[in-house]
Design a protein around this motif. Structure first.
Motif, PDB file in Angstrom:
ATOM      1  N   ASP A 120       0.820  -1.210   0.000  1.00 52.22           N
ATOM      2  CA  ASP A 120       0.000   0.000   0.000  1.00 52.22           C
ATOM      3  C   ASP A 120       0.855   1.262   0.000  1.00 52.22           C
ATOM      4  N   GLN A 121       1.861   1.291   0.861  1.00 53.07           N
ATOM      5  CA  GLN A 121       2.767   2.448   0.909  1.00 53.07           C
ATOM      6  C   GLN A 121       3.519   2.590  -0.411  1.00 53.07           C
ATOM      7  N   SER A 122       3.908   1.477  -0.981  1.00 54.37           N
ATOM      8  CA  SER A 122       4.653   1.504  -2.242  1.00 54.37           C
ATOM      9  C   SER A 122       3.799   2.065  -3.374  1.00 54.37           C
ATOM     10  N   VAL A 123       2.533   1.691  -3.397  1.00 52.64           N
ATOM     11  CA  VAL A 123       1.619   2.211  -4.420  1.00 52.64           C
ATOM     12  C   VAL A 123       1.475   3.725  -4.261  1.00 52.64           C
ATOM     13  N   ALA A 124       1.380   4.202  -3.030  1.00 55.73           N
ATOM     14  CA  ALA A 124       1.247   5.641  -2.784  1.00 55.73           C
ATOM     15  C   ALA A 124       2.480   6.396  -3.288  1.00 55.73           C
ATOM     16  N   VAL A 125       3.665   5.854  -3.005  1.00 52.30           N
ATOM     17  CA  VAL A 125       4.907   6.486  -3.478  1.00 52.30           C
ATOM     18  C   VAL A 125       4.973   6.436  -5.003  1.00 52.30           C
ATOM     19  N   PHE A 126       4.630   5.283  -5.567  1.00 48.27           N
ATOM     20  CA  PHE A 126       4.655   5.086  -7.017  1.00 48.27           C
ATOM     21  C   PHE A 126       3.752   6.107  -7.712  1.00 48.27           C
ATOM     22  N   GLU A 127       2.550   6.287  -7.193  1.00 45.66           N
ATOM     23  CA  GLU A 127       1.595   7.211  -7.808  1.00 45.66           C
ATOM     24  C   GLU A 127       2.057   8.655  -7.691  1.00 45.66           C
ATOM     25  N   GLN A 128       2.676   8.998  -6.573  1.00 45.90           N
ATOM     26  CA  GLN A 128       3.172  10.366  -6.422  1.00 45.90           C
ATOM     27  C   GLN A 128       4.314  10.640  -7.394  1.00 45.90           C
ATOM     28  N   ILE A 129       5.222   9.679  -7.512  1.00 45.29           N
ATOM     29  CA  ILE A 129       6.360   9.842  -8.424  1.00 45.29           C
ATOM     30  C   ILE A 129       5.867   9.981  -9.862  1.00 45.29           C
ATOM     31  N   ASN A 130       4.963   9.103 -10.259  1.00 45.25           N
ATOM     32  CA  ASN A 130       4.490   9.120 -11.642  1.00 45.25           C
ATOM     33  C   ASN A 130       3.571  10.296 -11.939  1.00 45.25           C
ATOM     34  N   GLY A 131       3.116  10.990 -10.909  1.00 46.73           N
ATOM     35  CA  GLY A 131       2.307  12.178 -11.133  1.00 46.73           C
ATOM     36  C   GLY A 131       3.123  13.429 -11.376  1.00 46.73           C
ATOM     37  N   ASP A 132       4.441  13.338 -11.228  1.00 47.23           N
ATOM     38  CA  ASP A 132       5.290  14.512 -11.436  1.00 47.23           C
ATOM     39  C   ASP A 132       5.399  14.844 -12.922  1.00 47.23           C
ATOM     40  N   PRO A 133       5.142  16.104 -13.324  1.00 42.40           N
ATOM     41  CA  PRO A 133       5.155  16.464 -14.754  1.00 42.40           C
ATOM     42  C   PRO A 133       6.500  16.236 -15.427  1.00 42.40           C
ATOM     43  N   SER A 134       7.598  16.573 -14.725  1.00 40.63           N
ATOM     44  CA  SER A 134       8.911  16.409 -15.349  1.00 40.63           C
ATOM     45  C   SER A 134       9.230  14.947 -15.608  1.00 40.63           C
ATOM     46  N   LEU A 135       8.803  14.059 -14.710  1.00 42.25           N
ATOM     47  CA  LEU A 135       9.019  12.628 -14.926  1.00 42.25           C
ATOM     48  C   LEU A 135       8.204  12.145 -16.123  1.00 42.25           C
ATOM     49  N   ASN A 136       7.005  12.669 -16.280  1.00 43.71           N
ATOM     50  CA  ASN A 136       6.182  12.288 -17.422  1.00 43.71           C
ATOM     51  C   ASN A 136       6.803  12.736 -18.735  1.00 43.71           C
ATOM     52  N   ILE A 137       7.434  13.924 -18.730  1.00 46.50           N
ATOM     53  CA  ILE A 137       8.147  14.377 -19.927  1.00 46.50           C
ATOM     54  C   ILE A 137       9.300  13.430 -20.226  1.00 46.50           C
ATOM     55  N   ARG A 140       7.815  10.086 -21.539  1.00 43.10           N
ATOM     56  CA  ARG A 140       7.206  10.173 -22.868  1.00 43.10           C
ATOM     57  C   ARG A 140       8.231  10.438 -23.963  1.00 43.10           C
ATOM     58  N   THR A 141       9.203  11.282 -23.679  1.00 42.70           N
ATOM     59  CA  THR A 141      10.238  11.504 -24.689  1.00 42.70           C
ATOM     60  C   THR A 141      11.050  10.231 -24.911  1.00 42.70           C
ATOM     61  N   GLY A 142      11.335   9.529 -23.828  1.00 40.96           N
ATOM     62  CA  GLY A 142      12.054   8.270 -23.982  1.00 40.96           C
ATOM     63  C   GLY A 142      11.263   7.267 -24.792  1.00 40.96           C
ATOM     64  N   THR A 143       9.983   7.133 -24.487  1.00 39.38           N
ATOM     65  CA  THR A 143       9.136   6.160 -25.184  1.00 39.38           C
ATOM     66  C   THR A 143       8.969   6.520 -26.652  1.00 39.38           C
ATOM     67  N   ILE A 144       8.619   7.774 -26.924  1.00 40.20           N
ATOM     68  CA  ILE A 144       8.358   8.189 -28.300  1.00 40.20           C
ATOM     69  C   ILE A 144       9.628   8.129 -29.148  1.00 40.20           C
ATOM     70  N   LEU A 145      10.703   8.718 -28.636  1.00 42.89           N
ATOM     71  CA  LEU A 145      11.939   8.754 -29.424  1.00 42.89           C
ATOM     72  C   LEU A 145      12.614   7.389 -29.477  1.00 42.89           C
ATOM     73  N   GLY A 146      12.648   6.695 -28.323  1.00 43.58           N
ATOM     74  CA  GLY A 146      13.331   5.403 -28.284  1.00 43.58           C
ATOM     75  C   GLY A 146      12.652   4.337 -29.106  1.00 43.58           C
ATOM     76  N   LEU A 147      11.323   4.382 -29.195  1.00 42.32           N
ATOM     77  CA  LEU A 147      10.587   3.331 -29.889  1.00 42.32           C
ATOM     78  C   LEU A 147      10.230   3.684 -31.332  1.00 42.32           C
ATOM     79  N   LEU A 148      10.060   4.966 -31.629  1.00 41.17           N
ATOM     80  CA  LEU A 148       9.627   5.356 -32.971  1.00 41.17           C
ATOM     81  C   LEU A 148      10.765   5.820 -33.877  1.00 41.17           C
ATOM     82  N   MET A 149      11.766   6.486 -33.302  1.00 42.20           N
ATOM     83  CA  MET A 149      12.812   7.073 -34.138  1.00 42.20           C
ATOM     84  C   MET A 149      13.730   6.062 -34.829  1.00 42.20           C
ATOM     85  N   PRO A 150      13.904   4.823 -34.292  1.00 40.66           N
ATOM     86  CA  PRO A 150      14.675   3.859 -35.090  1.00 40.66           C
ATOM     87  C   PRO A 150      14.093   3.650 -36.483  1.00 40.66           C
TER      88      PRO A 150
END
Length: 227
Positions: A120-137, A140-150
């Motif tokens: 339960d505590q881990s889920v709370a930490v996980f959700e807070q971390i993943n809610g950070d805008p800079s982490l989402n950037i 998403r940049t890693g996913t889009i560029l790493g998976l599509l640009m090849p």
């Protein structure tokens, strides 16, 4: 071409040839989830922490191999055709791979956290971390560029005549086809399909190693002197 340049080509070629094996290892050791929730994801990592970390290592070095190797792809080009497309693909793929490799650090943390702090505590930490805008950037940049640009990289090489056009769509598939086949057939089958979809990267690695052959090096030096 200097010995240093040739050695860098060999290193890049070997790195790209290793990508199917690294991805195969990562997918075969990736822990199964019982659902799509955050809790299910964290529980899957914590259930067998050693296996989760092994998978994270394989994924990390898969992306590292791509990041260090793709700049050498530019040495395969002959003429200006497809050069801009390849250069954009190389830069974006390398950046995306760096982003993706850095994201793997979280697997070490999230694999250990439920066994120490509770789910339960881990889920709370996980959700807070993943809610950070800079982490989402970052993600998403890693996913889009790493998976599509090849695919953009492969399109540039195909236009230049280094490889065939078949490699462009295949380059999109390693992280897509594998999980789909795994869900429909079996995890092992999905892992194999994902690894096989790395064929374009491995082929480029072979091309780089071939360019280090003495006769090819001599031809390149003669061509450079003639210009």
């Amino acid at each position: 071409m200097t010995n240093t340049s040739q050695n860098l080509r060999r290193l890049a070629g070997a790195a790209l040839i290793s990508t199917p094996l690294l991805l195969l290892g990562a997918m075969l050791t990736s822990p199964p989830q019982d659902g799509d929730s955050d809790a299910a994801y964290l529980a899957s990592l914590a259930k067998d922490e050693s296996l989760s970390i092994l998978s994270a290592n394989f994924f990390h070095y898969y992306w590292v191999a791509i990041a260090i190797a793709v700049p050498a792809v530019l040495t395969l080009l002959r003429g200006d055709r497809g050069r801009t497309l390849t250069t954009v693909g190389v830069a974006a793929t390398a950046f995306g791979a760096i982003q993706m490799s850095g994201m793997l650090f979280s697997d070490w943390v999230f694999a250990a956290m439920p066994n120490i702090a509770g789910l339960d505590q881990s889920v709370a930490v996980f959700e807070q971390i993943n809610g950070d805008p800079s982490l989402n950037i970052w993600l998403r940049t890693g996913t889009i560029l790493g998976l599509l640009m090849p695919a953009v990289l492969m399109a540039g090489l195909a236009r230049n005549g280094v490889i065939g056009w078949w490699a462009t769509p295949v380059a999109l598939l390693p992280m897509i086809a594998g999980p789909m086949v795994g869900a429909m057939v079996a995890p092992a089958a999905g892992s194999i399909v994902g690894a096989l979809c790395c064929a374009p990267l491995a082929l480029i690695g072979v091309r780089l190693l071939r360019r280090t052959a003495p006769q090819v090096t001599a031809a390149e030096e003669s061509l450079a002197l003639s210009h």
